[in-house]
Design a protein around this motif. Structure first.
Motif, PDB file in Angstrom:
ATOM      1  N   GLY A 102       0.823  -1.206   0.000  1.00 49.11           N
ATOM      2  CA  GLY A 102       0.000   0.000   0.000  1.00 49.11           C
ATOM      3  C   GLY A 102       0.856   1.254   0.000  1.00 49.11           C
ATOM      4  O   GLY A 102       2.089   1.220   0.033  1.00 49.11           O
ATOM      5  N   SER A 103       0.187   2.379  -0.025  1.00 51.53           N
ATOM      6  CA  SER A 103       0.866   3.667  -0.168  1.00 51.53           C
ATOM      7  C   SER A 103       1.814   3.986   0.977  1.00 51.53           C
ATOM      8  O   SER A 103       2.833   4.647   0.759  1.00 51.53           O
ATOM      9  N   THR A 104       1.513   3.541   2.187  1.00 52.47           N
ATOM     10  CA  THR A 104       2.413   3.845   3.311  1.00 52.47           C
ATOM     11  C   THR A 104       3.745   3.113   3.185  1.00 52.47           C
ATOM     12  O   THR A 104       4.700   3.451   3.883  1.00 52.47           O
ATOM     13  N   SER A 105       3.830   2.137   2.282  1.00 54.71           N
ATOM     14  CA  SER A 105       5.086   1.407   2.080  1.00 54.71           C
ATOM     15  C   SER A 105       5.984   2.053   1.030  1.00 54.71           C
ATOM     16  O   SER A 105       7.074   1.543   0.759  1.00 54.71           O
ATOM     17  N   VAL A 106       5.538   3.176   0.457  1.00 53.36           N
ATOM     18  CA  VAL A 106       6.269   3.820  -0.627  1.00 53.36           C
ATOM     19  C   VAL A 106       6.805   5.173  -0.147  1.00 53.36           C
ATOM     20  O   VAL A 106       6.032   6.135  -0.025  1.00 53.36           O
ATOM     21  N   PRO A 107       8.103   5.273   0.120  1.00 54.73           N
ATOM     22  CA  PRO A 107       8.667   6.565   0.532  1.00 54.73           C
ATOM     23  C   PRO A 107       8.364   7.651  -0.495  1.00 54.73           C
ATOM     24  O   PRO A 107       8.440   7.434  -1.703  1.00 54.73           O
ATOM     25  N   GLY A 108       7.949   8.809   0.013  1.00 56.60           N
ATOM     26  CA  GLY A 108       7.665   9.944  -0.844  1.00 56.60           C
ATOM     27  C   GLY A 108       6.245  10.024  -1.371  1.00 56.60           C
ATOM     28  O   GLY A 108       5.897  10.992  -2.035  1.00 56.60           O
ATOM     29  N   LEU A 109       5.425   9.021  -1.079  1.00 56.29           N
ATOM     30  CA  LEU A 109       4.060   8.994  -1.592  1.00 56.29           C
ATOM     31  C   LEU A 109       3.079   9.398  -0.492  1.00 56.29           C
ATOM     32  O   LEU A 109       3.070   8.799   0.583  1.00 56.29           O
ATOM     33  N   ALA A 110       2.258  10.404  -0.771  1.00 55.75           N
ATOM     34  CA  ALA A 110       1.205  10.775   0.175  1.00 55.75           C
ATOM     35  C   ALA A 110       0.225   9.605   0.284  1.00 55.75           C
ATOM     36  O   ALA A 110       0.028   8.856  -0.672  1.00 55.75           O
ATOM     37  N   ALA A 111      -0.385   9.449   1.458  1.00 57.57           N
ATOM     38  CA  ALA A 111      -1.230   8.273   1.682  1.00 57.57           C
ATOM     39  C   ALA A 111      -2.280   8.559   2.738  1.00 57.57           C
ATOM     40  O   ALA A 111      -2.145   9.478   3.540  1.00 57.57           O
TER      41      ALA A 111
END
Length: 186
Positions: free
Chosen positions: A61-70
């Motif tokens: 999910g998005s929280t696993s992607v550095p730099g991505l708002a979530a």
């Protein structure tokens, strides 16, 4: 082995939502490096509850992607050998503080009572697992797709949705396109 199989119930054929359909306020926050630590705490908690029943535990999910708002919800992928063998994983997860939210064919979702951690349980060879990891890894490594996904999400959270499922469904076209590019570059 036959006795063990006879204890297992066949996989469910329809979606069961414990507590019914929910409507939640949707909002995004900038990436928080603390999410990795939060995942690590839940990884340890899940691993302790499931032992060798858990084949894999991944931050997705998005929280696993550095730099991505979530949305500030940690998504965890747990894989097991047999999704129909709920006695091996479901009660241990409930006992560890993750009540059942969704039971559907090939997938179970448990989450924290605060609804800030969602644990998705699948069989280890499920296509959904491949897809989650493919999307995560593409977003981690491709800036253009990460920006496209974030822009899409920012537009969608400004709208009113009947459920979280409707919001998720609205992202499908963009997610499929990103996964297609990821497959092409493999």
């Amino acid at each position: 082995m036959d006795e063990q199989r006879s204890r297992r119930r066949p996989d469910v054929t329809e979606v069961e939502r414990v507590g019914g359909t929910e409507q939640r306020e949707l909002f995004l926050v900038e990436h928080d490096p603390a999410w990795a630590g939060e995942f690590a705490r839940h990884h340890a908690r899940i691993a302790a509850a499931l032992g060798q029943t858990a084949v894999r535990i991944e931050h997705i999910g998005s929280t696993s992607v550095p730099g991505l708002a979530a949305k500030p919800i940690i998504d965890v992928l747990v894989t097991v050998h047999d999704i129909t063998a709920e006695e091996d994983y479901l009660q241990p997860l409930v006992d560890a503080g993750y009540p059942l939210r969704i039971r559907e064919p090939g997938h179970r979702l448990v989450r924290t009572p605060e609804r800030d951690v969602h644990v998705h349980v699948y069989e280890d060879d499920a296509q959904a697992c491949v897809d989650y990891l493919l999307l995560r890894d593409r977003l981690r490594t491709d800036r253009a797709d990460r920006e496209l996904y974030e822009t899409t999400k920012r537009g969608l959270v400004t709208r009113t949705w009947s459920s979280m499922d409707a919001y998720a469904d609205a992202k499908t076209e963009v997610i499929e396109a990103i996964k297609a590019r990821a497959r092409e570059t493999r």
